[in-house]
Design an enzyme around this catalytic site. Structure first.
Site, PDB file in Angstrom:
ATOM      1  CG  HIS A   1      -9.158  -6.376  -1.921  1.00  0.00           C
ATOM      2  ND1 HIS A   1      -9.302  -6.748  -3.243  1.00  0.00           N
ATOM      3  CD2 HIS A   1      -7.867  -5.998  -1.788  1.00  0.00           C
ATOM      4  CE1 HIS A   1      -8.149  -6.585  -3.869  1.00  0.00           C
ATOM      5  NE2 HIS A   1      -7.266  -6.137  -3.008  1.00  0.00           N
ATOM      6  CG  PHE A   2      -6.345  -8.155   2.784  1.00  0.00           C
ATOM      7  CD1 PHE A   2      -6.301  -9.115   3.775  1.00  0.00           C
ATOM      8  CD2 PHE A   2      -6.483  -6.826   3.151  1.00  0.00           C
ATOM      9  CE1 PHE A   2      -6.400  -8.780   5.094  1.00  0.00           C
ATOM     10  CE2 PHE A   2      -6.596  -6.472   4.480  1.00  0.00           C
ATOM     11  CZ  PHE A   2      -6.554  -7.459   5.447  1.00  0.00           C
ATOM     12  CG  HIS A   3      -9.356 -12.394   4.617  1.00  0.00           C
ATOM     13  ND1 HIS A   3      -9.190 -11.157   5.175  1.00  0.00           N
ATOM     14  CD2 HIS A   3      -8.840 -13.272   5.521  1.00  0.00           C
ATOM     15  CE1 HIS A   3      -8.600 -11.275   6.354  1.00  0.00           C
ATOM     16  NE2 HIS A   3      -8.369 -12.546   6.590  1.00  0.00           N
TER      17      HIS A   3
ATOM     18  CE1 TYR B   1       1.129  -5.466  -6.917  1.00  0.00           C
ATOM     19  CE2 TYR B   1       1.336  -6.961  -8.759  1.00  0.00           C
ATOM     20  CZ  TYR B   1       0.719  -5.893  -8.153  1.00  0.00           C
ATOM     21  OH  TYR B   1      -0.308  -5.285  -8.781  1.00  0.00           O
TER      22      TYR B   1
ATOM     23  NE  ARG C   1      -7.972  -2.760   7.445  1.00  0.00           N
ATOM     24  CZ  ARG C   1      -6.839  -2.813   6.718  1.00  0.00           C
ATOM     25  NH1 ARG C   1      -6.569  -1.861   5.846  1.00  0.00           N
ATOM     26  NH2 ARG C   1      -6.012  -3.811   6.857  1.00  0.00           N
ATOM     27  NE  ARG C   2      -5.219  -2.752  10.385  1.00  0.00           N
ATOM     28  CZ  ARG C   2      -4.087  -2.156  10.064  1.00  0.00           C
ATOM     29  NH1 ARG C   2      -3.943  -0.885  10.212  1.00  0.00           N
ATOM     30  NH2 ARG C   2      -3.096  -2.875   9.609  1.00  0.00           N
TER      31      ARG C   2
ATOM     32  CG  HIS D   1       1.023  -2.253  -3.912  1.00  0.00           C
ATOM     33  ND1 HIS D   1      -0.274  -2.651  -3.656  1.00  0.00           N
ATOM     34  CD2 HIS D   1       1.268  -2.608  -5.176  1.00  0.00           C
ATOM     35  CE1 HIS D   1      -0.772  -3.201  -4.731  1.00  0.00           C
ATOM     36  NE2 HIS D   1       0.134  -3.192  -5.673  1.00  0.00           N
TER      37      HIS D   1
HETATM   38  C1  HEM Z   1      -9.364 -19.034   9.564  1.00  0.00           C
HETATM   39  C2  HEM Z   1      -9.072 -18.213   8.590  1.00  0.00           C
HETATM   40  C3  HEM Z   1      -9.116 -16.722   8.740  1.00  0.00           C
HETATM   41  C4  HEM Z   1     -10.008 -15.963   9.448  1.00  0.00           C
HETATM   42  C5  HEM Z   1     -11.234 -16.436  10.214  1.00  0.00           C
HETATM   43  C6  HEM Z   1      -9.602 -14.599   9.313  1.00  0.00           C
HETATM   44  C7  HEM Z   1     -10.248 -13.514   9.867  1.00  0.00           C
HETATM   45  C8  HEM Z   1      -9.812 -12.217   9.837  1.00  0.00           C
HETATM   46  C9  HEM Z   1     -10.535 -11.082  10.332  1.00  0.00           C
HETATM   47  C10 HEM Z   1     -11.918 -11.114  10.958  1.00  0.00           C
HETATM   48  C11 HEM Z   1      -9.757  -9.980  10.139  1.00  0.00           C
HETATM   49  C12 HEM Z   1     -10.118  -8.544  10.403  1.00  0.00           C
HETATM   50  C13 HEM Z   1     -10.106  -8.142  11.790  1.00  0.00           C
HETATM   51  C14 HEM Z   1     -10.379  -6.670  11.945  1.00  0.00           C
HETATM   52  O1  HEM Z   1     -10.269  -5.876  10.992  1.00  0.00           O
HETATM   53  O2  HEM Z   1     -10.708  -6.282  13.087  1.00  0.00           O
HETATM   54  C15 HEM Z   1      -8.538 -10.424   9.548  1.00  0.00           C
HETATM   55  C16 HEM Z   1      -7.479  -9.601   9.224  1.00  0.00           C
HETATM   56  C17 HEM Z   1      -6.353 -10.017   8.535  1.00  0.00           C
HETATM   57  N1  HEM Z   1      -6.130 -11.280   8.030  1.00  0.00           N
HETATM   58 FE1  HEM Z   1      -7.286 -12.901   8.285  1.00  0.00          FE
HETATM   59  N2  HEM Z   1      -8.453 -14.554   8.548  1.00  0.00           N
HETATM   60  C18 HEM Z   1      -8.132 -15.829   8.184  1.00  0.00           C
HETATM   61  C19 HEM Z   1      -7.077 -16.215   7.397  1.00  0.00           C
HETATM   62  C20 HEM Z   1      -6.084 -15.374   6.949  1.00  0.00           C
HETATM   63  C21 HEM Z   1      -4.992 -15.772   6.113  1.00  0.00           C
HETATM   64  C22 HEM Z   1      -4.741 -17.176   5.594  1.00  0.00           C
HETATM   65  C23 HEM Z   1      -4.231 -14.654   5.910  1.00  0.00           C
HETATM   66  C24 HEM Z   1      -2.974 -14.434   5.137  1.00  0.00           C
HETATM   67  C25 HEM Z   1      -2.270 -15.284   4.537  1.00  0.00           C
HETATM   68  C26 HEM Z   1      -4.839 -13.579   6.635  1.00  0.00           C
HETATM   69  C27 HEM Z   1      -4.335 -12.300   6.701  1.00  0.00           C
HETATM   70  C28 HEM Z   1      -4.913 -11.261   7.380  1.00  0.00           C
HETATM   71  C29 HEM Z   1      -4.320  -9.958   7.509  1.00  0.00           C
HETATM   72  C30 HEM Z   1      -2.965  -9.505   6.930  1.00  0.00           C
HETATM   73  C31 HEM Z   1      -5.223  -9.182   8.244  1.00  0.00           C
HETATM   74  C32 HEM Z   1      -5.081  -7.714   8.569  1.00  0.00           C
HETATM   75  C33 HEM Z   1      -4.659  -7.457   9.950  1.00  0.00           C
HETATM   76  C34 HEM Z   1      -4.700  -5.985  10.188  1.00  0.00           C
HETATM   77  O3  HEM Z   1      -5.623  -5.301   9.694  1.00  0.00           O
HETATM   78  O4  HEM Z   1      -3.795  -5.503  10.880  1.00  0.00           O
HETATM   79  N3  HEM Z   1      -5.975 -14.046   7.245  1.00  0.00           N
HETATM   80  N4  HEM Z   1      -8.597 -11.795   9.366  1.00  0.00           N
END
Ligand code: HEM
Ligand SMILES: [Cu+2]
Ligand SMILES: [Cu+2]
Lengths: 550, 166
Positions: free
Chosen positions: A371-373, A224, A436-437, A220
């Site tokens: 939420h975190f996006h 921050y 998710r995931r 968490h």
């Molecule tokens: C082109 C831009 C982006 C796209 C299309 C995108 C798409 C996604 C998608 C679809 C997931 C979920 C996948 C799943 O749950 O199966 C994901 C997870 C995530 N994204 Fe992004 N994202 C983008 C940019 C970013 C950026 C800029 C960050 C952080 C600075 C970020 C951080 C994360 C994180 C931390 C996860 C979680 C991974 C996990 O659950 O282990 N994403 N993203």
């Protein structure tokens, strides 16, 4: 206010962090795009690449590598600007950079060879290759070196400026790094003492709940750690860009102190649906979680107060006329402003997630990803982009030309549209139960599942737009770093009002604030930790095959 | 430290809402007893049969009283074991009448899993070494997909089941 000019040597260090940041953006963004395409059900990855390998890459590269490199680099530049950096400290800056980079490369190597498809939360008893954990440990150790260099920088300045208050931005950097250090102790302990020996085979079993709890003790505050540098820009840099002054030095410091105190003792709100933690302690941490509402409200107030005061000084009188006067065509302002706006729905979603019981409606659904996006991938990232538009040319001795400014504005729009589409459909799909995931799956094939898939199509649309935004941002970065015309770009730091009130001395009483922080952590964690250890089940043996390792 | 008058109003309003909000969730938790699942009950993940509920014969649906059911489930990568049908094949669907009270009891033999009956508030983490329990009244009819919503490996998206409320 005295500001230091950067030497060439110094700029090179700060730029090194920026190169890694933007390369990470490109690589991680590509993974994000591929994820949304796979989840649309219309696309399969080539060469037998597994969905979870790219998901791990995306999470680690964007969540841990991009953010940490940008923040450490940006904060070094803030320290260099406000309190200066000596040659020796510069050397330590480079050491921190290289340690982090070597760690990143080691982890990336393991992830890309499929030896570490454990996502960035690396939950036991899934076992990645030991080198993956060693790599991540090095990233953290590198960031600690940066933290202690920052502490040293402020200490040296204080000694030379007896009785003066520290520069606001240096104060903020030190708060963020104290928080980071205290928080990463948890995950470092977990990785070094519990997970590494177990993954190497020296210890037979691991306490799964203990490693999870230590992870979230860090997980968490991690968010921050991403947010505070954005706050630094909002409090102390944006006012200058819009031609105003700092709203209140003491208020800003107080907000940061409160964020330090209430960011760590709250990790249980990520563990609300876990069976092994006492519900009363979960509730206590939920209450502590909501204390961040206070500094958030303070921040919102002072931001809008700055906007209004500045607009009125420029002669706008009607109730909202000042709003029009803001420099909407300046990307250094526009991008962070969109970030602030995204924080309103983002924060509202956070209140839902952290609510003791409502959490079970959304826990682990793709709502969380939506939420975190909004919070990280929009609020924080757009603010970082907003910083990059002046920081990179300042460091490379170039200018943000009107054309690049315009491209930046287009970039901001693309990001806003793409993220609105992707994040909204994630939120809705999560509310109706989509997990998710998860790679594409038709599950039991019922009606429910077909409604999820239609939202996954929209996520692919949003993801594609976002990726175009990433390509554009990368192009702008390359321009600012190598091709923009030579010149001077200002490093904008807001000044205090001439008649500003004196900042109370107590706000710089480090012993007091760190003491309260530690006391809160001990209060929130000691008894539940003893509980978890006392009531621990037989440990878990490692599992390699579920992540595709033989 | 000086606070602007409007800022005081803003903070007082914000803090009052915060207190009200916390009172509501506190009331729900401690008076209504709607804590999230937390039973702190342990089990040996390598020998889940040692616990009666998770012996092969006891898996799946049992009616314990009129309109009251218990479902015992062992999760493992990448399957939910709902027990067997009369003919010996693995049960894939749990069928309960509308309005019944169902207690879900789940544990894991290997890694961490999730257990969510999508579209209801049955949603819990399933961790090796612990037993997760959640009781819910199945008010709405229909077919609900059970999904594993915590990453458990490369077959994570293939781990599911069905709850049919008729
Ligand atoms: C082109 C831009 C982006 C796209 C299309 C995108 C798409 C996604 C998608 C679809 C997931 C979920 C996948 C799943 O749950 O199966 C994901 C997870 C995530 N994204 Fe992004 N994202 C983008 C940019 C970013 C950026 C800029 C960050 C952080 C600075 C970020 C951080 C994360 C994180 C931390 C996860 C979680 C991974 C996990 O659950 O282990 N994403 N993203
Ligand atoms: Cu599973
Ligand atoms: Cu799973």
């Amino acid at each position: 206010m005295e500001l230091f000019n950067f030497t060439k040597k110094e700029s090179r260090l700060y730029m090194a962090f920026m190169y890694v940041t933007f390369i990470s953006l490109l690589v991680g963004g590509l993974m994000g795009l591929l994820q949304t395409l796979v989840r649309s059900g219309k696309y399969t990855l080539p060469f037998n690449i597994d969905y979870y390998t790219i998901l791990t890459t995306h999470g680690v590269i964007l969540g841990l590598v991009l953010t940490t490199f940008f923040i450490v680099g940006f904060q070094f530049s803030l320290m260099g600007k406000t309190v200066g950096i000596s040659d020796k400290q510069l050397k330590w800056g480079w050491i921190s950079f290289w340690v982090m980079l070597v760690g990143t490369v080691l982890s990336a190597w393991m992830i890309l060879t499929g030896e570490a498809s454990v996502l960035y939360t690396f939950y036991t008893p899934l076992r990645a290759h030991p080198i993956f954990y060693i790599g991540l440990t090095l990233v953290i150790v590198g960031s600690w070196i940066a933290a202690f260099t920052n502490f040293r920088q402020l200490y040296v300045w204080k000694k030379a400026h007896k009785g003066e208050k520290s520069p606001l931005l240096a104060f903020m950097v030190v708060i963020n790094m104290i928080m980071w250090f205290v928080a990463t102790l948890g995950v470092a302990y977990s990785v070094i003492v519990l997970i590494l020996p177990w993954s190497l085979g020296y210890v037979a079993t691991v306490n799964v709940l203990l490693t999870r709890t230590l992870f979230w003790y860090f997980g968490h505050p991690l968010v921050y750690f991403w947010l505070l540098p954005a706050y630094m820009a909002w409090y102390a840099i944006i006012p200058k860009i819009i031609g105003g002054k700092l709203f209140s030095d003491s208020l800003a410091r107080l907000a940061f102190i409160l964020l330090l105190m209430f960011s760590i003792p709250v990790g249980f709100h990520h563990q609300l649906t876990e069976p092994g933690i006492d519900p009363t302690w979960k509730f206590i941490q939920v209450v502590l979680t909501f204390m961040v509402v206070i500094p958030s409200l303070m921040t919102a107030f002072s931001l809008f107060a700055t906007f209004e005061i500045t607009g009125r000084r420029k002669g706008y009188k009607s109730l909202f006329g000042w709003f029009k006067k803001l420099p909407w065509k300046d990307v250094r302002f526009l991008a962070p402003f969109v970030g602030m706006a995204a924080f309103i729905p983002g924060g509202a979603g956070g209140i839902i997630n952290a609510s003791h019981q409502v959490n079970s409606l959304v826990h682990n659904t793709i709502w969380i990803t939506g939420h975190f996006h909004l919070t990280v991938a929009t609020t924080v990232i757009l603010t970082f982009f907003g910083i990059a538009y002046w920081l990179i040319p300042h460091l490379t001795g170039r200018r943000l030309t009107p054309r690049l400014n315009k491209l930046g504005i287009i970039q901001t729009f693309i990001w806003t549209i793409g993220m609105t589409i992707m994040s909204t459909s994630m939120h809705i799909q999560g509310l109706i139960g989509g997990p998710r995931r998860s790679a594409f799956s038709e599950y039991a094939g019922g009606d429910q599942v077909s409604t999820w898939i239609s939202y996954q199509m929209w996520q692919a649309v949003g993801g594609t737009i976002l990726f175009i935004g990433i390509l554009l941002m990368f192009y702008i970065f390359i321009q600012l770093a190598f091709f923009a015309p030579r010149g001077y770009e200002e490093y904008p730091i807001a000044e205090e009002e001439l008649d500003a009130e004196k900042t109370p001395k107590i706000l710089e009483n480090w012993y007091l604030w760190i003491g309260i922080t530690v006391a809160l952590i001990l209060f929130a964690y000691t008894i539940p930790m003893i509980d978890i250890i006392k009531h621990s089940p037989p440990g878990s043996i490692p599992f390699d095959w579920p992540i595709g390792r033989s | 430290m000086h606070l602007h008058k409007y800022e005081k109003v803003w903070l007082v309003f914000g803090l009052a809402s915060l207190v009200l909000f916390l009172l509501i969730i506190g009331f729900a938790a401690f008076w209504k007893g709607t804590h999230p699942q937390s039973h702190i009950e342990t089990i040996d993940p390598q020998n889940v049969e040692a616990n009666e509920a998770f012996q092969p014969d006891h898996l799946g649906l049992t009616e314990v009283a009129d309109g009251k059911y218990v479902v015992n489930i062992v999760a493992s990568a990448f399957n939910y074991d709902f027990g067997k049908e009369e003919d010996g094949t693995a049960t894939k669907t749990i069928r309960v009448p509308k309005g019944s009270t169902v207690l879900f009891q789940v544990t894991s033999k290997d890694v961490v899993h999730g257990f969510q009956v999508a579209g209801t508030n049955v949603n819990m983490m399933v961790e090796p070494g612990h037993i997760s329990r959640f009781e819910s009244v199945m008010k709405n009819g229909g077919e609900f997909t059970v999904v594993c919503n915590e990453y458990c490996g490369i077959g994570h998206h293939l781990m599911f089941g069905t709850v049919e409320v008729y």
